[in-house]
Design a protein around this motif. Structure first.
Motif, PDB file in Angstrom:
ATOM      1  N   TYR A 102       0.808  -1.241   0.000  1.00 18.41           N
ATOM      2  CA  TYR A 102       0.000   0.000   0.000  1.00 18.41           C
ATOM      3  C   TYR A 102       0.830   1.275   0.000  1.00 18.41           C
ATOM      4  O   TYR A 102       0.349   2.312  -0.442  1.00 18.41           O
ATOM      5  CB  TYR A 102      -0.991  -0.004   1.161  1.00 18.41           C
ATOM      6  CG  TYR A 102      -0.401  -0.268   2.535  1.00 18.41           C
ATOM      7  CD1 TYR A 102       0.389   0.676   3.180  1.00 18.41           C
ATOM      8  CD2 TYR A 102      -0.648  -1.472   3.189  1.00 18.41           C
ATOM      9  CE1 TYR A 102       0.917   0.435   4.434  1.00 18.41           C
ATOM     10  CE2 TYR A 102      -0.112  -1.730   4.455  1.00 18.41           C
ATOM     11  CZ  TYR A 102       0.662  -0.772   5.072  1.00 18.41           C
ATOM     12  OH  TYR A 102       1.192  -1.012   6.307  1.00 18.41           O
ATOM     13  N   PHE A 103       2.065   1.222   0.489  1.00 16.28           N
ATOM     14  CA  PHE A 103       2.869   2.442   0.449  1.00 16.28           C
ATOM     15  C   PHE A 103       3.105   2.904  -0.989  1.00 16.28           C
ATOM     16  O   PHE A 103       3.161   4.098  -1.278  1.00 16.28           O
ATOM     17  CB  PHE A 103       4.217   2.230   1.154  1.00 16.28           C
ATOM     18  CG  PHE A 103       5.071   3.481   1.227  1.00 16.28           C
ATOM     19  CD1 PHE A 103       4.927   4.370   2.289  1.00 16.28           C
ATOM     20  CD2 PHE A 103       5.980   3.784   0.231  1.00 16.28           C
ATOM     21  CE1 PHE A 103       5.692   5.535   2.349  1.00 16.28           C
ATOM     22  CE2 PHE A 103       6.752   4.954   0.290  1.00 16.28           C
ATOM     23  CZ  PHE A 103       6.598   5.824   1.345  1.00 16.28           C
ATOM     24  N   GLN A 104       3.197   1.940  -1.888  1.00 15.22           N
ATOM     25  CA  GLN A 104       3.489   2.241  -3.290  1.00 15.22           C
ATOM     26  C   GLN A 104       2.255   2.701  -4.063  1.00 15.22           C
ATOM     27  O   GLN A 104       2.355   3.478  -5.008  1.00 15.22           O
ATOM     28  CB  GLN A 104       4.091   1.014  -3.972  1.00 15.22           C
ATOM     29  CG  GLN A 104       5.460   0.623  -3.438  1.00 15.22           C
ATOM     30  CD  GLN A 104       6.520   1.681  -3.717  1.00 15.22           C
ATOM     31  OE1 GLN A 104       6.460   2.391  -4.720  1.00 15.22           O
ATOM     32  NE2 GLN A 104       7.469   1.814  -2.797  1.00 15.22           N
ATOM     33  N   GLY A 105       1.102   2.197  -3.691  1.00 15.28           N
ATOM     34  CA  GLY A 105      -0.118   2.545  -4.410  1.00 15.28           C
ATOM     35  C   GLY A 105      -1.265   1.660  -3.965  1.00 15.28           C
ATOM     36  O   GLY A 105      -1.092   0.772  -3.114  1.00 15.28           O
ATOM     37  N   ASP A 106      -2.442   1.904  -4.553  1.00 12.11           N
ATOM     38  CA  ASP A 106      -3.628   1.139  -4.160  1.00 12.11           C
ATOM     39  C   ASP A 106      -3.415  -0.339  -4.452  1.00 12.11           C
ATOM     40  O   ASP A 106      -2.839  -0.716  -5.469  1.00 12.11           O
ATOM     41  CB  ASP A 106      -4.852   1.659  -4.907  1.00 12.11           C
ATOM     42  CG  ASP A 106      -5.183   3.097  -4.493  1.00 12.11           C
ATOM     43  OD1 ASP A 106      -5.207   3.356  -3.275  1.00 12.11           O
ATOM     44  OD2 ASP A 106      -5.377   3.945  -5.389  1.00 12.11           O
TER      45      ASP A 106
END
Lengths: 743, 743
Positions: free
Chosen positions: B214-218
């Motif tokens: 989730y840190f990178q994206g949905d």
């Protein structure tokens, strides 16, 4: 109030002049004989300092909430006065009448897509005796405007100008919206100020666990870091315009003072509502945001994907305040100088806290009171200071340096005549000596630091300071440079504590002293800044309270006892030389960057490198950076160097000759006033020092040679050229003044 | 198999030689007239390429799990053969017999302080049609040892050598313990290898949401990133020793091949058990750890404070595998060259996947099949390639390049005689051209890249590549350097896909081509690498499938049709010159750093800068870096430059003369074999190329001039000196070889 002080100010000064180790038989300002007497005096002073006593004082003065206008504040002011009196000081409480808003209404809720109501409350913890006391100020930002706003929410990272540049690239505008910004990277007041400049109607500031929570370490009560409910109170007054009572800029807030009619007309107060919240309260708001995923360095440590918004997230922010006039109690204690009663060495620390404030400010206050106790004991033993010692405990520092500013403004003329130096401290903890101030005092500070032993490692606090500096220096070259240094440098002072008015408004030599770096935590401006937390995590044995008392005490005693005041303007000259080089490099770097960025833009490299499936608006090309004429500054520095060089000789002669140096001394301690700009800084003429000011867009963070530096940073080349002229004028004035001394 | 390929290999090469824009009338390797014919040929080739057809193929070949030894693998191999046959290729399936372990038992549980049993399972999602199919390999690391271990858990960051240096400073030893490492920063196989070197008894590798969640994206299915249950399969064979079937190093794994008796004796297999897990499974383990708080750059994005351990956390790891021999199906399709049947242009992509593999490898495979279809159509239209075109679909790439390695080893001698170039691809997605390979092909690749249009922006893929390069270059100087370049550089090749054996074992010129950078996600080696995810997030229109087919197709056709093969050894010379400068700088930097670090240690700066309340063990001083004699290398380069300079003239002459260049061509494509080291690299003699190898401690990440570079990095100065000699020898051999051509 100070926080992340070192982190910021260190950027002010790059490399330092090399000098031989100053640890010699004689102390600067003393003869070989009197150096010995002074050393004895200082060790007698040290013997009186008692860590347990400091611990007890921290407990006493953090037992209740004691923000300005609270019962605790008045009670503690009286208690401090009585202590000083009992130590033998002539004391008084000087009371000013200042504006101080406290919250009546605080509402933050999400009305869509789901609903959520923020708690805005830090819970009582059984591990923390004073948590949840009656009368503790709730979580709020003082000087927020009253407001009741509804709107879309946009996440703006730290809320700094460059963050809004990023938003523009993404095609996101905050006009008419409510922004949510993270604490960090700037003084908090900058965030709502920049949001307001961009048309936002409200500003929420939250503590992200990345900077201030579990990412940093175990949270309270297991560790010292911010738990999910912790939130940071604090002032958002735009004190980079002017600090102190917003209604009485430049004058003491006495009963009779002429005041700005209403807080709505005060030029340093916001027009939009602001509220600080915990990460517990921020999580649902941020989680509900849509729109682009935030850039990597915007993302915090909450367990979801950070989006910027806007989206369906609707927020309602309502705050109202009681804008009342309150008394501000400054405690002043004096011991008259036996030979030079009209030369004052002033020592100060604030006594007010946002809540209980065991760390901020009581840890510093307790150390200062311990100094006073020791000095008092020596006086009772028959010793008398040469110059007058003035010990001050300021009220209302937290909302905006109210007590110290009003007192210094009230007594400005007298202080410019009499004040030899102002020595400030604030919160204190285990770790490394952090010393900032007037660079003519570099040598004096260096000698003091080399004479104080670090409680944990038993080397000098100078050696420990240097060890940390070299280890954290980035790269081999930087490490080599630090290793080559043999003196303690002084950080340049921005703002964030009570030295500001003395130094930046009146041109009085100032120092700010404290220990830190080994007591990290998240208690800052929360109800958890308590004795229980302090004792466990900040300075369990209170040994660094003693170290601070020794450091500030030795400085005070050297400034009060020296035959020839230990100012060395050669150090100032070298520092100014470095700043000038910095400014030239800054301009060249900006010129280079601008040229290349404009080239990339003209070749649409950014567009081609961006993902066509996402919005990307290429920024406009910036105006090229012209060549600026630094020669007035360079010539002024040549003149200053001549003066400082010959001054060295003059002082040597005077030293050898002995006898009375009163005239020379007065000229020395008044020299810094020559650096005051006639009309002050552009758009904030309360700030008059040509060398030191808080940054217009950094807050606490210092800007050295602020007139020039900020004009360059803001790409106002015309103003930069004007400011070079004005700073050069001030430096030439100092050079001429110093050369007069030699007649 | 390739992943974070670019990120790693880009570090291999710093600056590039400047050259005039190569976009001229004539194509290198062709005359002015034949250049025109070639251009027509290529546009006829392009007209046959159909994005929808590529999309359909991706759907077809990712409809079922098809790892080596699965029913799907055999079915798809046959289907690929039939397709190639239908396009007019002579086809065959060459079958090897290789070892391939599949899991029987997988248990990971926490037995204290609390209990927890890891799920080790990715759930079926309604948004993903193929998720949860029968026959999908569960989450595991192939080539983990069988093992049943219990012990304390220690968090080792990325599990790299420098991470263990940090642990030493904290006084933490992993001997007899189980380590948990994050995916990222290195090829996964390095982590258990280094853990084993440090005495760990087991290794868990988890996907932290910081790098892969989730840190990178949905997260999937909302976005493409790894959801809490996703986990990364993958090989942990120590293929930096040798890839392919562990039982048959250096020889083809035919039925009759002599084999290492047991996998327990294979020098490139681990002795400890390894298991990859999701962040859902990792969270309770990490959360339970005690001991010091992890250093800032060790911390991930899970919502708690990362500790290193050990503590009360006890872990039980049990894995057992079925070590069976399985068939490995390599599909080979040929179209015989009309003039030079014994000169082969080989094109390859693997067909096996860890699960369904829509992205890895099917997106690359589908593009390759589309090339074959188009070439087939031209052949049916009467055209014939000059040289033989060989299209290959490899099996067993995922477990360790099994299919390509066994085939290349099996046919090694013939390939060294006949193979002009090997052109590889693997997973492909929306974005930027990534091209790596033999640097003598730089000019050819540059010309191809400038002739291909980016589907989204309509500029050339070269222009887009350069735009990204200049924008991501750090600092003004770097940006200026990139802007000054006018050619497409080739990345140096490490490992991670099927080019390895051709290039690094046989010395055959090789290229690895693909598009990427605009389809980020967390599906890699998980059940979610599906058609549904690919279509939504990777290349929705399959336009980049066409771009890859064009790029690889044009390369294949230029290599098959050119009168004079477009090798330019001047580019190779310049690259080697840069590598040599890099190695000298590396040595000097290490010498500088070592000197300063040792000085800080001797002055106990690190101890004084560290917090006395925490454990800190100062590292031992390192041996000073001696001066190394680079002159053999420098002299070899002078000789090479002379040869390559005169070769330019020879080729010009030959071009002008026209006629038959067969002898010259053969010498050109065999030249790279001169760079093979007689005894290979130290401790891994399967790798014989003097210039390119995967890093012993980076895995996929390339080390250029590996013998020298790794000796320096490992501070083995004696070996560094020896390797300089050996590399110089190889370069001199090439120089002599090229000068012979001129007779």
């Amino acid at each position: 109030m100070r926080k992340t002080f070192t982190k910021i100010v260190i950027t002010g000064l790059f490399f330092l002049p090399l000098r031989a180790h100053a640890q010699t038989e004689t102390i600067t300002g003393f003869t070989t004989i009197t150096s010995g007497t002074q050393k004895q005096l200082e060790s007698r002073f040290d013997q009186q300092l008692d860590a347990q006593n400091i611990g007890a004082a921290i407990k006493t003065f953090s037992a209740k909430p004691h923000h300005i206008s609270s019962a605790g504040s008045k009670e503690y002011a009286t208690l401090i006065e009585n202590k000083l009196k009992s130590y033998g000081f002539d004391t008084r409480i000087e009371t000013y009448t200042v504006l101080f808003p406290t919250p009546i209404t605080r509402v933050l809720e999400m009305t869509g897509p789901t609903t959520f109501k923020a708690l805005l409350k830090e819970p009582l913890l059984k591990e923390d005796a004073t948590s949840g006391q009656q009368g503790q100020l709730p979580v709020y930002n003082a000087w927020s405007a009253d407001g009741d706003v509804k709107g879309d929410l946009v996440f703006v990272n730290y809320g700094l100008p460059q963050d809004y540049e990023e938003l523009e690239k993404l095609g996101i505008d905050v006009k008419g919206k409510i922004v949510i910004a993270k604490y960090g990277r700037s003084w908090r007041g900058i965030k709502p100020k920049v949001a307001q400049e961009h048309g936002a109607i409200g500003c929420i500031i939250y503590s992200d666990p990345k900077e201030d929570g579990y990412f940093q370490g175990d949270v309270y009560p297991k560790g010292a870091f911010k738990n999910e409910y912790g939130a940071q109170r604090g002032s958002v007054m735009d004190m980079v315009i002017y600090p102190g009572d917003p209604l009485t800029p430049g004058v003491g807030a006495t009963q009779s003072a002429t005041r700005i009619a209403s807080h709505n007309e005060a030029p340093n107060l916001l027009k939009i509502p602001v509220l600080p919240i915990s990460y517990h309260d921020a999580e649902p708001l941020l989680k509900a945001l849509e729109g682009p995923v935030a850039p990597p360095d915007w993302r915090g440590a909450l367990p979801f994907t950070y989006h910027i918004g806007p989206g369906k997230t609707k927020v309602h922010l309502k705050v109202a305040f009681d804008w009342k006039m309150v008394p501000c109690y400054d405690v002043i204690g004096m011991i008259k100088g036996s030979k030079l009663p009209d030369e004052w060495v002033i020592r100060g620390n604030h006594h007010d806290a946002w809540v209980n404030g065991a760390g901020d400010p009581v840890s510093g206050l307790a150390a200062m009171l311990e100094e006073a106790k020791s000095i008092g004991a020596m006086v009772k033993g028959g010793w008398k200071p040469t110059r007058t010692l003035v010990y001050c405990a300021w009220d209302g520092e937290e909302p905006g340096l109210l007590g110290s500013t009003e007192w210094a403004e009230d007594h400005g003329a007298e202080l410019q005549q009499k004040c030899v130096v102002y020595i400030n401290s604030d919160g204190n903890e285990r770790g490394f000596l952090e010393a900032g101030g007037s660079h003519a005092l570099t040598k004096m500070m260096d000698e003091v630091a080399k004479g104080i032993t670090d409680p944990q490692t038993k080397v000098s606090v100078y050696d420990r300071h240097k060890a940390r500096e070299v280890v954290s220096a980035a790269g081999t070259k930087a490490k080599k440079d630090v290793l080559a240094e043999t003196t303690m440098e002084l950080d340049a002072l921005g703002s964030g504590s009570d030295f500001s008015t003395f130094l930046q408004h009146l041109g009085i030599p100032a120092l700010n002293l404290g220990y830190g770096g080994e007591g990290p935590g998240g208690e800052y401006h929360s109800i958890y800044d308590s004795y229980d937390l302090y004792k466990r995590f900040k300075d369990p044995t209170f040994a660094y309270g003693v170290a601070l008392a020794q450091t500030a005490g030795h400085v005070a005693l050297r400034m009060s006892e020296s035959e020839l005041l230990p100012f060395d303007f050669t150090d100032l000259y070298k520092t100014l030389q470095n700043y000038t080089t910095e400014l030239q490099t800054l301009t060249e770097t900006m010129r280079d960057n601008t040229a290349i960025e404009n080239k990339l833009l003209s070749q649409s490299k950014y567009v081609l490198a961006s993902d066509p499936s996402k919005t990307f608006i290429a920024p406009k090309a910036k105006d090229e950076v012209p060549y600026i004429d630094f020669s007035p500054l360079q010539n002024a520095l040549v003149t200053l160097q001549k003066s400082t060089d010959s001054l060295v000789g003059v002082i040597k002669k005077a030293n050898a000759a002995g006898g009375n140096h009163d005239a020379l001394n007065k000229q020395l301690y008044q020299a810094e006033q020559q650096l005051l700009l006639k009309n002050g800084l552009p758009r904030r003429n309360w700030y008059r020092h040509a060398i030191y000011a808080p940054g217009f867009y950094t807050g606490y963070g210092v800007k050295t040679m602020p007139g020039i530096r900020e004009a360059i940073e803001q790409r106002d080349w015309k103003e930069a050229q004007e400011q070079i002229g004005l700073s050069a004028e001030a430096i030439t004035k100092l050079a001429a003044y110093l050369s007069i001394i030699m007649r």
